[in-house]
Design a protein around this motif. Structure first.
Motif, PDB file in Angstrom:
ATOM      1  N   LEU A  86       6.563  -0.751  11.204  1.00  0.00           N
ATOM      2  CA  LEU A  86       6.764  -1.964  12.012  1.00  0.00           C
ATOM      3  C   LEU A  86       7.400  -1.672  13.364  1.00  0.00           C
ATOM      4  O   LEU A  86       8.025  -2.563  13.955  1.00  0.00           O
ATOM      5  N   PHE A  87       7.262  -0.442  13.859  1.00  0.00           N
ATOM      6  CA  PHE A  87       7.915  -0.163  15.139  1.00  0.00           C
ATOM      7  C   PHE A  87       7.391  -1.089  16.231  1.00  0.00           C
ATOM      8  O   PHE A  87       6.218  -1.417  16.305  1.00  0.00           O
ATOM      9  N   LEU A  88       8.332  -1.539  17.044  1.00  0.00           N
ATOM     10  CA  LEU A  88       8.049  -2.411  18.183  1.00  0.00           C
ATOM     11  C   LEU A  88       7.421  -3.740  17.768  1.00  0.00           C
ATOM     12  O   LEU A  88       6.608  -4.326  18.488  1.00  0.00           O
ATOM     13  N   VAL A 130      13.067  -1.072  18.196  1.00  0.00           N
ATOM     14  CA  VAL A 130      12.687   0.250  18.711  1.00  0.00           C
ATOM     15  C   VAL A 130      12.201   1.183  17.610  1.00  0.00           C
ATOM     16  O   VAL A 130      11.171   1.868  17.753  1.00  0.00           O
ATOM     17  N   ASP A 131      12.933   1.277  16.522  1.00  0.00           N
ATOM     18  CA  ASP A 131      12.557   2.161  15.396  1.00  0.00           C
ATOM     19  C   ASP A 131      12.308   3.597  15.834  1.00  0.00           C
ATOM     20  O   ASP A 131      11.351   4.251  15.374  1.00  0.00           O
ATOM     21  N   SER A 154       2.046  -0.197  15.866  1.00  0.00           N
ATOM     22  CA  SER A 154       2.347  -0.026  14.447  1.00  0.00           C
ATOM     23  C   SER A 154       1.332  -0.822  13.635  1.00  0.00           C
ATOM     24  O   SER A 154       0.795  -1.831  14.097  1.00  0.00           O
ATOM     25  N   THR A 155       1.075  -0.369  12.422  1.00  0.00           N
ATOM     26  CA  THR A 155      -0.005  -0.949  11.629  1.00  0.00           C
ATOM     27  C   THR A 155       0.437  -2.114  10.750  1.00  0.00           C
ATOM     28  O   THR A 155      -0.377  -2.938  10.339  1.00  0.00           O
ATOM     29  N   GLY A 156       1.735  -2.174  10.427  1.00  0.00           N
ATOM     30  CA  GLY A 156       2.216  -3.199   9.515  1.00  0.00           C
ATOM     31  C   GLY A 156       1.939  -2.867   8.067  1.00  0.00           C
ATOM     32  O   GLY A 156       2.306  -3.625   7.165  1.00  0.00           O
ATOM     33  N   ARG A 157       1.296  -1.720   7.826  1.00  0.00           N
ATOM     34  CA  ARG A 157       0.980  -1.313   6.460  1.00  0.00           C
ATOM     35  C   ARG A 157       2.078  -0.421   5.889  1.00  0.00           C
ATOM     36  O   ARG A 157       2.914   0.105   6.630  1.00  0.00           O
TER      37      ARG A 157
END
Length: 245
Positions: free
Chosen positions: A126-128, A71-72, A111-114
């Motif tokens: 890294l949400f979701l 969830v973040d 989320s972008t992963g960056r």
């Protein structure tokens, strides 16, 4: 030994050989029958879910981490998602493979992963997003939220199954959908209702992926209420011997 005694001994030996041969055939027949029954039981038990599930093109996979709660801090209707993997060749639970999931938040954002802080290169957005390793029952469990819709796409969750923690060994790409009646409730619920002002709501019937050969219904989730949110379990048939490029 008399001639009659010899004849009786020969007959006795032949009878013994016959009985042994018959017994072996019977045991073999029972073993085959039992194996067939076991496989049939597996198929009945898993409601034929051991058949290969629909494979979809996936969005670009990016970095994630192993975790159950993804969830973040994202707002939305809580969802407890359980995914069960079955070997489509043997109908047995698929243990020890990696199940990656990711989806948009309530506002249709991924989320972008960056990195999110140039001073802390080990912190990523890294949400979701996250992955779990299947247990002996072939299960993984995620705590997440109901995703929002995005431009030209209905609400959906991406699923990618890999043999290890990388994305190069994918054996399944899938998408999970929601029932139309449920989505009608979601779009007027907070905070999803705020999203209506920016992007038009997309129904399943307007989603090209969902309607590809009418296969979207095969991976549509059936939800049950759980506290203030929902819970669901879906069984997917996966062939671990075929790597998808």
């Amino acid at each position: 030994m008399t001639l009659k005694s010899k004849e009786m001994l020969i007959i006795s030996n032949l009878l013994t050989i016959f009985l042994i041969s018959t017994t072996i055939k019977l045991i073999s027949s029972l073993a085959i029958s039992n194996l067939t029954s076991i496989n049939q039981f597996k198929r009945d038990y898993y409601n034929y879910a051991c058949e290969l599930s629909t494979i979809y093109d996936s969005s670009e996979f990016i970095y994630d981490i192993e975790r159950s709660n993804i969830v973040d801090g994202q707002e939305g209707l809580p969802l407890h998602l359980i995914i069960r993997l079955i070997n489509s060749n043997t109908c047995s639970p698929l243990q020890g493979v990696y199940v990656h999931v990711w989806h948009a938040n309530a506002f249709g954002q991924f989320s972008t992963g960056r990195t999110i802080n140039s001073m802390k290169l080990n912190e990523y957005e890294l949400f979701l997003r996250g992955h779990q390793i299947t247990d002996p029952q072939g299960d993984v469990s995620f705590k997440t939220i109901i995703p929002g819709w995005i431009s030209k796409r209905t609400n959906h969750i991406y699923v990618r199954v890999t043999l290890d923690s990388t994305s190069e060994s994918a054996i399944y790409n899938g998408q999970l959908f929601f029932e139309e009646k449920f989505l009608e409730l979601v779009k007027v619920s907070f905070p999803y209702s705020l999203h209506l002002k920016k992007i038009n709501f997309i129904t399943n019937q307007d989603d090209l992926v969902y309607n590809t050969n009418h296969q979207g219904a095969e991976t549509t989730l059936s939800l049950a209420e759980l506290g203030s949110g929902y819970q669901t379990i879906i069984t997917l048939g996966v062939d671990p011997s075929k790597v998808i490029k």
